[in-house]
Each structure stands twice: as C-alpha cells, then as structure tokens.
Design a protein around this motif. Structure first.
Motif, PDB file in Angstrom:
ATOM      1  N   TYR A   1       0.829  -1.202   0.000  1.00  0.00           N
ATOM      2  CA  TYR A   1       0.000   0.000   0.000  1.00  0.00           C
ATOM      3  C   TYR A   1       0.862   1.251   0.000  1.00  0.00           C
ATOM      4  O   TYR A   1       0.568   2.225  -0.696  1.00  0.00           O
ATOM      5  CB  TYR A   1      -0.939  -0.004   1.208  1.00  0.00           C
ATOM      6  N   LEU A   2       1.940   1.224   0.758  1.00  0.00           N
ATOM      7  CA  LEU A   2       2.842   2.373   0.755  1.00  0.00           C
ATOM      8  C   LEU A   2       3.544   2.515  -0.588  1.00  0.00           C
ATOM      9  O   LEU A   2       3.828   3.631  -1.019  1.00  0.00           O
ATOM     10  CB  LEU A   2       3.872   2.247   1.874  1.00  0.00           C
TER      11      LEU A   2
ATOM     12  N   GLY B   1       0.041   3.140  -3.135  1.00  0.00           N
ATOM     13  CA  GLY B   1      -0.896   4.167  -2.706  1.00  0.00           C
ATOM     14  C   GLY B   1      -2.357   3.885  -2.983  1.00  0.00           C
ATOM     15  O   GLY B   1      -3.193   4.758  -2.812  1.00  0.00           O
ATOM     16  N   ASP B   2      -2.688   2.673  -3.387  1.00  0.00           N
ATOM     17  CA  ASP B   2      -4.073   2.326  -3.689  1.00  0.00           C
ATOM     18  C   ASP B   2      -4.380   0.965  -3.085  1.00  0.00           C
ATOM     19  O   ASP B   2      -3.636   0.000  -3.304  1.00  0.00           O
ATOM     20  CB  ASP B   2      -4.298   2.290  -5.205  1.00  0.00           C
TER      21      ASP B   2
ATOM     22  N   ASP C   1      -9.374   9.625   6.987  1.00  0.00           N
ATOM     23  CA  ASP C   1      -7.927   9.562   7.120  1.00  0.00           C
ATOM     24  C   ASP C   1      -7.421  10.916   7.578  1.00  0.00           C
ATOM     25  O   ASP C   1      -8.003  11.946   7.273  1.00  0.00           O
ATOM     26  CB  ASP C   1      -7.308   9.191   5.765  1.00  0.00           C
TER      27      ASP C   1
ATOM     28  N   GLY D   1      -1.572  11.751   6.870  1.00  0.00           N
ATOM     29  CA  GLY D   1      -1.484  10.518   6.095  1.00  0.00           C
ATOM     30  C   GLY D   1      -1.770  10.756   4.625  1.00  0.00           C
ATOM     31  O   GLY D   1      -1.095  10.208   3.748  1.00  0.00           O
TER      32      GLY D   1
ATOM     33  N   ARG E   1       1.009  10.185   1.632  1.00  0.00           N
ATOM     34  CA  ARG E   1       0.747   9.294   0.505  1.00  0.00           C
ATOM     35  C   ARG E   1       0.744  10.051  -0.817  1.00  0.00           C
ATOM     36  O   ARG E   1       1.216   9.542  -1.828  1.00  0.00           O
ATOM     37  CB  ARG E   1      -0.543   8.524   0.722  1.00  0.00           C
TER      38      ARG E   1
ATOM     39  N   LEU F   1       4.350  10.593  -1.609  1.00  0.00           N
ATOM     40  CA  LEU F   1       4.934   9.322  -2.054  1.00  0.00           C
ATOM     41  C   LEU F   1       4.558   9.018  -3.498  1.00  0.00           C
ATOM     42  O   LEU F   1       5.357   8.500  -4.262  1.00  0.00           O
ATOM     43  CB  LEU F   1       4.474   8.167  -1.165  1.00  0.00           C
ATOM     44  N   ALA F   2       3.330   9.358  -3.867  1.00  0.00           N
ATOM     45  CA  ALA F   2       2.857   9.084  -5.234  1.00  0.00           C
ATOM     46  C   ALA F   2       3.652   9.869  -6.267  1.00  0.00           C
ATOM     47  O   ALA F   2       3.738   9.464  -7.418  1.00  0.00           O
ATOM     48  CB  ALA F   2       1.376   9.403  -5.362  1.00  0.00           C
TER      49      ALA F   2
ATOM     50  N   ARG G   1      10.415   5.217  -4.252  1.00  0.00           N
ATOM     51  CA  ARG G   1       9.385   4.727  -3.328  1.00  0.00           C
ATOM     52  C   ARG G   1       9.802   3.401  -2.722  1.00  0.00           C
ATOM     53  O   ARG G   1       9.657   3.174  -1.529  1.00  0.00           O
ATOM     54  CB  ARG G   1       8.056   4.551  -4.046  1.00  0.00           C
TER      55      ARG G   1
ATOM     56  N   TRP H   1       9.923   1.993   6.310  1.00  0.00           N
ATOM     57  CA  TRP H   1       8.752   1.232   6.746  1.00  0.00           C
ATOM     58  C   TRP H   1       9.175  -0.166   7.162  1.00  0.00           C
ATOM     59  O   TRP H   1       8.800  -0.644   8.218  1.00  0.00           O
ATOM     60  CB  TRP H   1       7.706   1.177   5.646  1.00  0.00           C
TER      61      TRP H   1
END
Length: 162
Positions: free
Chosen positions: A25-26, A29-30, A96, A100, A104, A107-108, A115, A123
């Motif tokens: 997920y990290l 992102g989905d 959320d 957060g 995210r 990160l995207a 990433r 992580w």
C-alpha cells in the motif's frame, strides 16, 4: 516431503500477508492495487518455492518479489493511463488524517525506485546494505535514491508538517 514444504509456504502466506499488504500500500498508494500486488507477489513466491524446493530466506524473497513486481508494474505503458468516470464527492471508507493523505500524495510523486527504497528503509526498517541486496543496487545508489526521495517528499509536504 512436499506436504511439509506446502504447509510451510501456507503458514508463511497466512502470517505475512498483512505486513506485505501494508508495504504494498505504501508502494502503490491504492488499496485495490496493493491487494493485487500482494496476490501476484505471493503467487510468485509459492511457485518459486515449489520450483526451487527450499527457499533459505522466504521473507527476503517475498519482499524482493513484492518490490520487483511493483517496479515492473510501473514500466508498463498502460499504467500511464488514468481512466475514470464520475468521481464521488467524498472518499469511500474510513476518514484519514490530513498528514497521512499528504504523505501518501507526496509518495505518489516519487519514482518507483525511490518509493521502493524509502518503503524498505523506513517502513520495513532495513539497512542500506539489506536494501541494496534486496533491490540489486549498489549501496551508493540506495543512498542517492534515499536522499532524492526524502528531498522530494519534503518538497511535496506542506510547511506546517515539515
């Protein structure tokens, strides 16, 4: 003997699926894409485990497979397309925090390798050496991806969070 190996693979999948999902997920992102990513990676781990007999470090193999599958998915042409219909007024699911969401979103904006390096380093809490081994990179490359990725994250975050 095959039953013992299958039981060990099954136990691994059951015990590590959630942790792999969090990392996936990290990475992407989905939620739905992360589920697909974990499923694809675990299929590859099980097939690889059966093909090669015994995997010495199934955890590292699974993590590497997950990251490589993510990076490979970003190379595909169709991933650049973003088809969508009408967007809902609000996001589905639980609320959320703003932090957060901002993390995210930042990160995207990173490259797939940045990433992957940041997720593995911060992580998964892997060392530079372990991350380099897992990704097949030199340690200096991991360090440079880390530095550039963190700089891009900082630039993508709002002033009150930095």
């Amino acid at each position: 003997m095959r039953t013992d190996e299958d039981a060990a693979l099954h136990a691994f999948v059951e015990s590590r699926r959630t942790a792999l999902f969090r990392s996936a997920y990290l990475l992407c992102g989905d939620r739905h894409e992360a589920e697909d990513l974990v499923q694809t990676a675990l299929v590859k781990v099980v097939v690889g485990g059966r093909r090669h007999g015994r995997l010495d470090d199934i955890e590292a193999y699974a993590r590497k497979t997950l990251v490589n599958t993510f990076i490979a998915s970003r190379r595909r042409f169709w991933r650049r397309e973003q088809p969508f219909g009408e967007l809902p007024d609000r996001a589905a699911g639980h609320e959320d925090s703003d932090t957060g969401l901002q993390v995210r979103a930042a990160l995207a904006g990173l490259t797939a390798k940045q990433r992957a390096v940041l997720v593995l380093r911060y992580w998964e809490d892997l060392s530079v050496e372990a991350t380099a081994d897992l990704l097949g990179m030199r340690q200096n490359t991991v360090k440079s991806h880390t530095a550039r990725g963190l700089a891009a994250l900082r630039a993508g975050m709002t002033e009150e969070l930095v």
